[in-house]
Design a protein around this motif. Structure first.
Motif, short mmCIF file in Angstrom:
data_model
loop_
_atom_site.label_atom_id
_atom_site.label_comp_id
_atom_site.label_asym_id
_atom_site.label_seq_id
_atom_site.Cartn_x
_atom_site.Cartn_y
_atom_site.Cartn_z
N VAL A 1 -5.79 -5.86 -11.67
CA VAL A 1 -4.67 -6.24 -10.82
C VAL A 1 -5.20 -6.64 -9.45
N ILE A 2 -5.11 -7.92 -9.13
CA ILE A 2 -5.57 -8.43 -7.84
C ILE A 2 -4.39 -8.44 -6.87
N PRO A 3 -4.43 -7.58 -5.84
CA PRO A 3 -3.31 -7.50 -4.90
C PRO A 3 -3.32 -8.66 -3.90
N VAL A 4 -2.15 -9.26 -3.70
CA VAL A 4 -2.00 -10.37 -2.76
C VAL A 4 -0.99 -9.95 -1.69
N ASN A 5 -1.47 -9.83 -0.45
CA ASN A 5 -0.61 -9.46 0.67
C ASN A 5 -1.34 -9.79 1.96
N PRO A 6 -0.88 -10.83 2.71
CA PRO A 6 -1.60 -11.24 3.92
C PRO A 6 -1.70 -10.16 4.99
N GLY A 7 -0.83 -9.18 4.95
CA GLY A 7 -0.87 -8.11 5.95
C GLY A 7 -1.83 -6.98 5.61
N GLY B 1 -7.90 -0.58 -7.13
CA GLY B 1 -9.32 -0.75 -7.41
C GLY B 1 -9.87 -2.13 -7.08
N GLN B 2 -9.06 -2.95 -6.39
CA GLN B 2 -9.47 -4.33 -6.04
C GLN B 2 -9.24 -4.56 -4.55
N THR B 3 -9.94 -5.53 -4.00
CA THR B 3 -9.76 -5.89 -2.60
C THR B 3 -8.55 -6.80 -2.44
N VAL B 4 -7.71 -6.50 -1.47
CA VAL B 4 -6.51 -7.30 -1.21
C VAL B 4 -6.89 -8.65 -0.63
N VAL B 5 -6.29 -9.71 -1.18
CA VAL B 5 -6.48 -11.06 -0.65
C VAL B 5 -5.19 -11.52 0.03
N ALA B 6 -5.33 -12.50 0.94
CA ALA B 6 -4.17 -12.97 1.69
C ALA B 6 -3.29 -13.90 0.88
N SER B 7 -3.91 -14.69 0.00
CA SER B 7 -3.14 -15.69 -0.74
C SER B 7 -3.78 -15.96 -2.09
N PRO C 1 0.81 -1.21 0.00
CA PRO C 1 0.00 0.00 0.00
C PRO C 1 0.85 1.26 0.00
N ARG C 2 2.16 1.11 0.18
CA ARG C 2 3.04 2.28 0.29
C ARG C 2 3.45 2.78 -1.10
N PRO C 3 3.07 4.02 -1.43
CA PRO C 3 3.32 4.54 -2.79
C PRO C 3 4.78 4.52 -3.22
N GLU C 4 5.71 4.54 -2.27
CA GLU C 4 7.13 4.57 -2.64
C GLU C 4 7.66 3.19 -3.02
N ARG C 5 6.88 2.14 -2.76
CA ARG C 5 7.34 0.78 -3.04
C ARG C 5 7.13 0.43 -4.52
N PRO C 6 8.11 -0.25 -5.13
CA PRO C 6 7.96 -0.63 -6.54
C PRO C 6 6.69 -1.44 -6.83
N SER C 7 6.30 -2.33 -5.92
CA SER C 7 5.10 -3.15 -6.18
C SER C 7 3.85 -2.28 -6.26
N HIS C 8 3.81 -1.21 -5.48
CA HIS C 8 2.67 -0.29 -5.54
C HIS C 8 2.68 0.48 -6.86
N GLN C 9 3.86 0.97 -7.22
CA GLN C 9 3.98 1.76 -8.45
C GLN C 9 3.64 0.92 -9.68
N VAL C 10 4.11 -0.31 -9.72
CA VAL C 10 3.83 -1.18 -10.86
C VAL C 10 2.35 -1.56 -10.89
N GLY C 11 1.77 -1.87 -9.73
CA GLY C 11 0.34 -2.19 -9.67
C GLY C 11 -0.52 -1.05 -10.16
#
Length: 143
Positions: free
Chosen positions: A49-55, A63-69, A29-39
């Motif tokens: 883009v379906i975000p996967v991050n258990p935290g 624009g999508q709900t984060v899933v754990a796995s 979720p942090r804008p400075e992180r490459p994964s956020h910028q690429v997403g």
């Protein structure tokens, strides 16, 4: 520059053109992180883009709900884009192949190479891109 995946520009363009839904493993979720910028970049280009991050489960990214796995994704996914260390890739690839039926592509981000995981994915019919970033490849190829 020689890439370990041996894919041509034509291959990369075909993969990016064929992909509609991407599971982004390691989404931040942090804008400075490459994964956020690429997403954000991929979502702005029309990819789902379906975000996967258990935290971050239940929050919204791209624009999508984060899933754990990956096992929680209940729709077809074309590509898994991996933002994890090379030594964590095998687990992600195994999960991808187990839970995402019909998965076509495994994409390992810049600096991420795992030949054993790539061989497993190839053996199960998925194409593999290693040590590349779609947010670099798309503009480079004029897509």
């Amino acid at each position: 520059m020689q890439h370990v995946d041996q894919l041509t520009d034509t291959d990369i363009a075909r993969i990016l053109g064929d992909t509609k839904v991407i599971a982004l493993v390691g989404a931040s979720p942090r804008p400075e992180r490459p994964s956020h910028q690429v997403g954000e970049f991929l979502a702005a280009r029309g990819y789902k883009v379906i975000p996967v991050n258990p935290g971050q489960v239940g929050k919204e990214l791209f624009g999508q709900t984060v899933v754990a796995s990956l096992s929680e994704i209940d729709e077809p996914v074309d590509m898994v884009d991996i933002f994890r260390r090379s030594d964590e890739v095998m687990h992600v690839v195994e999960d991808s192949l187990k839970h995402l039926k019909g998965l076509k592509y495994i994409w390992m981000q810049l600096g991420i190479v795992n030949d054993k995981a790539a061989a497993l994915a190839h053996a199960q019919g998925a194409e593999v891109v290693m040590d590349r970033c779609p947010a670099i490849e798309i503009p480079r190829l004029g897509l």
